[in-house]
Write a protein that holds these residues in place. Structure first.
Motif, PDB file in Angstrom:
ATOM      1  N   ASN A 197       0.783  -1.231   0.000  1.00 12.31           N
ATOM      2  CA  ASN A 197       0.000   0.000   0.000  1.00 12.31           C
ATOM      3  C   ASN A 197       0.814   1.280   0.000  1.00 12.31           C
ATOM      4  O   ASN A 197       0.244   2.363   0.017  1.00 12.31           O
ATOM      5  CB  ASN A 197      -0.952  -0.002   1.212  1.00 12.31           C
ATOM      6  N   ARG A 198       2.109   1.177  -0.040  1.00  9.69           N
ATOM      7  CA  ARG A 198       2.935   2.386   0.117  1.00  9.69           C
ATOM      8  C   ARG A 198       2.772   3.375  -1.019  1.00  9.69           C
ATOM      9  O   ARG A 198       3.030   4.554  -0.833  1.00  9.69           O
ATOM     10  CB  ARG A 198       4.401   2.030   0.337  1.00  9.69           C
ATOM     11  N   ASP A 199       2.349   2.931  -2.183  1.00  3.00           N
ATOM     12  CA  ASP A 199       2.155   3.847  -3.309  1.00  3.00           C
ATOM     13  C   ASP A 199       0.694   4.234  -3.522  1.00  3.00           C
ATOM     14  O   ASP A 199       0.379   4.977  -4.436  1.00  3.00           O
ATOM     15  CB  ASP A 199       2.702   3.216  -4.588  1.00  3.00           C
ATOM     16  N   SER A 200      -0.186   3.730  -2.664  1.00  4.84           N
ATOM     17  CA  SER A 200      -1.607   4.009  -2.860  1.00  4.84           C
ATOM     18  C   SER A 200      -2.058   5.167  -1.972  1.00  4.84           C
ATOM     19  O   SER A 200      -1.360   5.576  -1.041  1.00  4.84           O
ATOM     20  CB  SER A 200      -2.445   2.767  -2.538  1.00  4.84           C
ATOM     21  N   GLU A 201      -3.234   5.662  -2.248  1.00  6.16           N
ATOM     22  CA  GLU A 201      -3.791   6.743  -1.437  1.00  6.16           C
ATOM     23  C   GLU A 201      -4.233   6.235  -0.087  1.00  6.16           C
ATOM     24  O   GLU A 201      -4.313   7.007   0.868  1.00  6.16           O
ATOM     25  CB  GLU A 201      -4.969   7.389  -2.160  1.00  6.16           C
ATOM     26  N   ALA A 202      -4.529   4.934   0.030  1.00  3.75           N
ATOM     27  CA  ALA A 202      -5.001   4.367   1.293  1.00  3.75           C
ATOM     28  C   ALA A 202      -3.931   4.476   2.374  1.00  3.75           C
ATOM     29  O   ALA A 202      -4.224   4.771   3.519  1.00  3.75           O
ATOM     30  CB  ALA A 202      -5.427   2.918   1.112  1.00  3.75           C
TER      31      ALA A 202
END
Length: 151
Positions: A145-150
């Protein structure tokens, strides 16, 4: 009475889970397929908190256990910190740092406990096993998830 004192400290750590609950942010995170259902976490942590309070109470009456009990204090502080960092601040990367430090403290604590009390050492070893799983889970969540908006 000693058990109750250590259990109160564990209760403070557990309370962070009531304050910083998983919400839609957590639901939207990509999680690994080995992520247990939500109900597993409070059950596992409740059992572990009772056991580590019991183990600490066993150690507290033994001479020469100051170092182990100091480590116990450090681990419960780090344990208490993880939930607000992960769920409150929504920082899986920072939470990974907290849980990695927690893992090291518990590993040293378990080794030191074995010198004084076999049962306490075994309890801390079980705790370390659960932390190992939680650390891997935290690592995967951060990586996915490090590149996601979450995240």
């Amino acid at each position: 009475m000693l058990f109750l004192t250590f259990l109160i400290a564990c209760g403070a750590a557990a309370a962070t889970g009531l304050i910083f609950k998983p919400d839609s942010w957590y639901d939207e995170l990509v999680k690994p397929p080995f992520t247990p259902p939500r109900w597993v976490f409070p059950v596992a942590w409740s059992l572990l908190y009772i056991l580590i309070a019991w183990a600490a109470a066993r150690l507290a009456v033994l001479p020469g256990t100051g170092f182990v009990l100091a480590l116990w204090s450090a681990q419960i502080a780090l344990n208490t910190l993880w939930t607000p960092v992960f769920f409150g601040a929504r920082k899986p990367d920072w939470a990974l740092g907290v849980i990695a430090a927690l893992w090291v403290v518990v590993a040293v604590m378990a080794i030191a406990a074995f010198w004084h009390d076999l049962l306490a050492g075994m309890v801390f070893l079980a705790y370390l096993g659960w932390l190992s799983f939680a650390t891997v889970l935290n690592l995967h969540i951060w990586q996915e998830n490090r590149d996601s908006e979450a995240a």
